[in-house]
Design a protein around this motif. Structure first.
Motif, mmCIF file in Angstrom:
data_model
loop_
_atom_site.group_PDB
_atom_site.id
_atom_site.type_symbol
_atom_site.label_atom_id
_atom_site.label_comp_id
_atom_site.label_asym_id
_atom_site.label_seq_id
_atom_site.Cartn_x
_atom_site.Cartn_y
_atom_site.Cartn_z
ATOM 1 N N TRP A 74 48.242 47.314 43.271
ATOM 2 C CA TRP A 74 46.988 47.799 42.685
ATOM 3 C C TRP A 74 46.399 46.701 41.809
ATOM 4 C CZ3 TRP A 74 44.336 48.261 38.248
ATOM 5 C CH2 TRP A 74 43.224 49.108 38.247
ATOM 6 N N LEU A 75 47.227 46.074 40.990
ATOM 7 C CA LEU A 75 46.747 44.998 40.124
ATOM 8 C C LEU A 75 46.224 43.816 40.930
ATOM 9 C CD1 LEU A 75 49.533 45.074 37.390
ATOM 10 C CD2 LEU A 75 47.112 45.673 37.085
ATOM 11 N N ILE A 76 46.909 43.466 42.011
ATOM 12 C CA ILE A 76 46.448 42.370 42.866
ATOM 13 C C ILE A 76 45.087 42.702 43.462
ATOM 14 C CG2 ILE A 76 46.901 41.144 45.042
ATOM 15 C CD1 ILE A 76 49.925 41.387 44.300
ATOM 16 N N GLY A 77 44.931 43.908 44.007
ATOM 17 C CA GLY A 77 43.646 44.316 44.594
ATOM 18 C C GLY A 77 42.531 44.369 43.567
ATOM 19 N N ALA A 78 42.836 44.894 42.381
ATOM 20 C CA ALA A 78 41.823 44.976 41.327
ATOM 21 C C ALA A 78 41.398 43.582 40.877
ATOM 22 C CB ALA A 78 42.357 45.783 40.146
ATOM 23 N N CYS A 79 42.341 42.666 40.781
ATOM 24 C CA CYS A 79 41.997 41.291 40.399
ATOM 25 C C CYS A 79 41.121 40.629 41.460
ATOM 26 C CB CYS A 79 43.259 40.458 40.189
ATOM 27 S SG CYS A 79 44.119 40.808 38.648
ATOM 28 N N ILE A 80 41.476 40.808 42.720
ATOM 29 C CA ILE A 80 40.657 40.237 43.795
ATOM 30 C C ILE A 80 39.241 40.793 43.720
ATOM 31 C CG2 ILE A 80 40.300 40.208 46.311
ATOM 32 C CD1 ILE A 80 43.377 39.967 46.554
ATOM 33 N N GLY A 81 39.111 42.105 43.550
ATOM 34 C CA GLY A 81 37.787 42.720 43.449
ATOM 35 C C GLY A 81 37.004 42.209 42.245
ATOM 36 N N ALA A 82 37.671 42.096 41.109
ATOM 37 C CA ALA A 82 36.995 41.612 39.904
ATOM 38 C C ALA A 82 36.581 40.153 40.053
ATOM 39 C CB ALA A 82 37.914 41.787 38.692
ATOM 40 N N PHE A 83 37.469 39.322 40.593
ATOM 41 C CA PHE A 83 37.132 37.911 40.796
ATOM 42 C C PHE A 83 35.979 37.761 41.784
ATOM 43 C CE2 PHE A 83 41.831 36.887 39.829
ATOM 44 C CZ PHE A 83 41.584 36.927 38.470
ATOM 45 N N TYR A 84 36.003 38.559 42.837
ATOM 46 C CA TYR A 84 34.925 38.542 43.830
ATOM 47 C C TYR A 84 33.601 38.913 43.165
ATOM 48 C CZ TYR A 84 32.140 39.811 47.907
ATOM 49 O OH TYR A 84 31.148 39.909 48.845
#
Length: 94
Positions: A74-84
């Motif tokens: 979840w943290l990995i996906g949220a970080c990818i979304g936020a960075f994007y």
């Protein structure tokens, strides 16, 4: 550009990670120790998993593992979304 929903992307990653974890559990439950070793050695390009695969994993450890896997992904996906989303340049309509 389309902005990603960070929480939903994180949730999708978390569920995917948990599903992969469950898949590993199914392989180990159905293939046995030797079959699991063969499967994971093939999957990991010949890395020898003989010394790290154990079949007597307590239920509490399994439950904690799936929860930890979900949280990590979840943290990995949220970080990818936020960075994007931070890279998107928003055009202001006049």
């Amino acid at each position: 550009m389309y902005r990603l929903n960070v929480k939903k992307l994180g949730f999708a990653f978390g569920l995917t990670g948990a599903l992969i974890y469950l898949g590993c559990m199914i392989v180990m439950a159905t293939a046995g120790q030797e079959g699991s070793i063969t499967f994971f050695n093939s999957l990991l390009h010949g890395l020898d998993t003989t010394s790290i695969i154990r079949m007597d994993v307590p239920l509490l450890e399994v439950l904690m593992g799936i929860v930890q896997t979900f949280i990590l992904w979840w943290l990995i996906g949220a970080c990818i979304g936020a960075f994007y989303n931070t890279q998107i340049k928003i055009k202001i309509k006049k």
